[in-house]
Design an enzyme around this catalytic site. Structure first.
Site, PDB file in Angstrom:
ATOM      1  N   ASP A   1     -75.539 -46.510  27.236  1.00 41.49           N
ATOM      2  CA  ASP A   1     -76.215 -47.309  26.227  1.00 41.49           C
ATOM      3  C   ASP A   1     -76.503 -46.380  25.035  1.00 41.49           C
ATOM      4  O   ASP A   1     -76.383 -45.152  25.156  1.00 41.49           O
ATOM      5  CB  ASP A   1     -77.515 -47.832  26.865  1.00 41.49           C
ATOM      6  CG  ASP A   1     -78.442 -48.445  25.862  1.00 41.49           C
ATOM      7  OD1 ASP A   1     -78.015 -49.348  25.139  1.00 41.49           O
ATOM      8  OD2 ASP A   1     -79.611 -48.009  25.787  1.00 41.49           O
TER       9      ASP A   1
ATOM     10  N   ASP B   1     -79.238 -47.043  21.896  1.00 37.02           N
ATOM     11  CA  ASP B   1     -80.628 -46.962  21.435  1.00 37.02           C
ATOM     12  C   ASP B   1     -81.585 -46.654  22.590  1.00 37.02           C
ATOM     13  O   ASP B   1     -81.600 -47.350  23.601  1.00 37.02           O
ATOM     14  CB  ASP B   1     -81.048 -48.294  20.790  1.00 37.02           C
ATOM     15  CG  ASP B   1     -80.353 -48.527  19.461  1.00 37.02           C
ATOM     16  OD1 ASP B   1     -80.468 -47.665  18.588  1.00 37.02           O
ATOM     17  OD2 ASP B   1     -79.695 -49.571  19.311  1.00 37.02           O
TER      18      ASP B   1
HETATM   19  P1  TMP Z   1     -79.015 -50.701  22.779  1.00 38.07           P
HETATM   20  O1  TMP Z   1     -78.226 -51.669  23.627  1.00 38.07           O
HETATM   21  O2  TMP Z   1     -78.135 -49.713  22.063  1.00 38.07           O
HETATM   22  O3  TMP Z   1     -80.127 -50.059  23.508  1.00 38.07           O
HETATM   23  O4  TMP Z   1     -79.691 -51.575  21.573  1.00 38.07           O
HETATM   24  C1  TMP Z   1     -80.611 -52.581  21.815  1.00 38.07           C
HETATM   25  C2  TMP Z   1     -82.014 -52.237  21.420  1.00 38.07           C
HETATM   26  O5  TMP Z   1     -82.239 -52.569  20.053  1.00 38.07           O
HETATM   27  C3  TMP Z   1     -83.002 -53.055  22.212  1.00 38.07           C
HETATM   28  O6  TMP Z   1     -83.692 -52.259  23.142  1.00 38.07           O
HETATM   29  C4  TMP Z   1     -83.953 -53.616  21.186  1.00 38.07           C
HETATM   30  C5  TMP Z   1     -83.578 -52.975  19.900  1.00 38.07           C
HETATM   31  N1  TMP Z   1     -83.720 -53.851  18.716  1.00 38.07           N
HETATM   32  C6  TMP Z   1     -84.515 -53.399  17.664  1.00 38.07           C
HETATM   33  O7  TMP Z   1     -85.089 -52.312  17.739  1.00 38.07           O
HETATM   34  N2  TMP Z   1     -84.646 -54.187  16.558  1.00 38.07           N
HETATM   35  C7  TMP Z   1     -84.029 -55.408  16.443  1.00 38.07           C
HETATM   36  O8  TMP Z   1     -84.187 -56.082  15.418  1.00 38.07           O
HETATM   37  C8  TMP Z   1     -83.211 -55.860  17.538  1.00 38.07           C
HETATM   38  C9  TMP Z   1     -82.520 -57.194  17.470  1.00 38.07           C
HETATM   39  C10 TMP Z   1     -83.070 -55.028  18.654  1.00 38.07           C
HETATM   40 MG    MG Z   2     -81.260 -49.081  24.895  1.00 35.95          MG
END
Ligand code: TMP
Ligand code: MG
Length: 281
Positions: free
Chosen positions: A27, A29
């Site tokens: 993953d 974030d």
């Molecule tokens: P990931 O799959 O790379 O972890 O990305 C998803 C993450 O992004 C999730 O944990 C929530 C975050 N997110 C935000 O921080 N701001 C937003 O506006 C959205 C839609 C998701």
């Molecule tokens: Mg994540």
């Protein structure tokens, strides 16, 4: 670790099979990027877009309101995935609509990344460089924004040829202005569908039945569902937030759980072992 012996046996088996049998699925974030730094939250790929270069004050306000409503739902230990699913679609859809209204310019993304608080975890360079050196494919599977993600790893000089990305990519018109998002929406809890439709077809990942999977959400556990005939799968979960509420579920779901660990030390140590020479054992 719930089952130390299983973890050890899996790592031994991966070492015996060698780097040629391995793929890493991660993953982005809050898994490859830090959760916090000096007590402050680090920007996710969506939050990197919260920059006056790209969006206005009203959009910032609306995106923050949505985050305050939906992020607690995403990590709520008392709700089921089934319950969360439609709410995540709602969150992502609303945010993407807001972003499209802002007519974001492609040529300003790099500057927004430079000015953001984003940070990869400590030890990221050893991680990315090691995988590239041993020609182990790294599939980054993210519900974030692909164009922003690419820029983050490019600016950190780790966008090596072994890196493959599945994410939400922006669709720009011929003048370089955002007009839509491409393909099927990816949110935290539908990665299984993306794994089956995209990852399963990636030629570079074929013939590598051993998988090291890294994530920070329970939804990330389905990222390896596209691997055909997996042999040894080791899952590592970063537990960043709501630790006490979620610890038990995480320990029951991931093979290894790292609690408030902002480093890549454990994945790096495991990878070093897997690629160490058998003669030295
Ligand atoms: P990931 O799959 O790379 O972890 O990305 C998803 C993450 O992004 C999730 O944990 C929530 C975050 N997110 C935000 O921080 N701001 C937003 O506006 C959205 C839609 C998701
Ligand atoms: Mg994540």
């Amino acid at each position: 670790m719930r089952e130390r012996s299983r973890v050890e046996e899996t790592i031994f088996a991966m070492q015996r099979a060698g780097a040629g049998s391995l793929q890493v699925i991660s993953d982005f974030d809050m898994t490859l990027t830090r959760f916090a730094h000096n007590g402050k939250r680090v920007a996710t790929t969506h939050n990197i877009l919260d920059n006056r270069l790209l969006i206005n004050e009203d959009c910032t306000k609306k995106m923050r309101e949505l985050l305050n409503i939906y992020y607690p739902i995403e990590i709520d230990a008392s709700r089921s995935v089934e319950e969360k699913l439609p709410l995540m679609v709602e969150w992502w859809t609303k945010v993407h609509e807001l972003l499209i209204q802002q007519k974001i310019r492609k040529d300003l993304l790099a500057q927004a990344v430079r000015e953001s608080s984003t940070m990869l975890r400590d030890g990221y360079k050893v991680f990315f460089d090691g995988l590239a050196e041993h020609q182990v494919p790294l599939l980054i599977f993210s519900a974030g924004v692909g164009d922003v993600l690419e820029e983050v790893i490019r600016q950190n000089h780790v966008f090596h040829p072994n890196v493959h990305i599945i994410s939400n990519y922006m669709d720009f018109d011929h003048t370089g202005v955002l007009r839509a998002f491409k393909g099927q929406l990816i949110h935290t809890f539908n990665k299984r569908e993306g794994a089956l439709s995209h990852a399963a077809g990636l030629r570079e990942l074929q013939g590598r039945p051993n998988v090291l999977l890294l994530g920070d959400s329970l939804g990330d556990l389905t990222m390896a569902d596209g691997v055909s005939e997996p042999q040894n799968v080791l899952t590592i979960g970063f537990l960043n937030d709501q630790v006490e509420e979620r610890k038990e579920t995480y320990i029951n779901s991931f093979d290894i759980v790292l609690v408030k660990d902002e480093t890549m030390d454990v994945p790096n140590a495991i990878f070093r072992y897997i690629t160490s020479s058998r003669d030295n054992k």
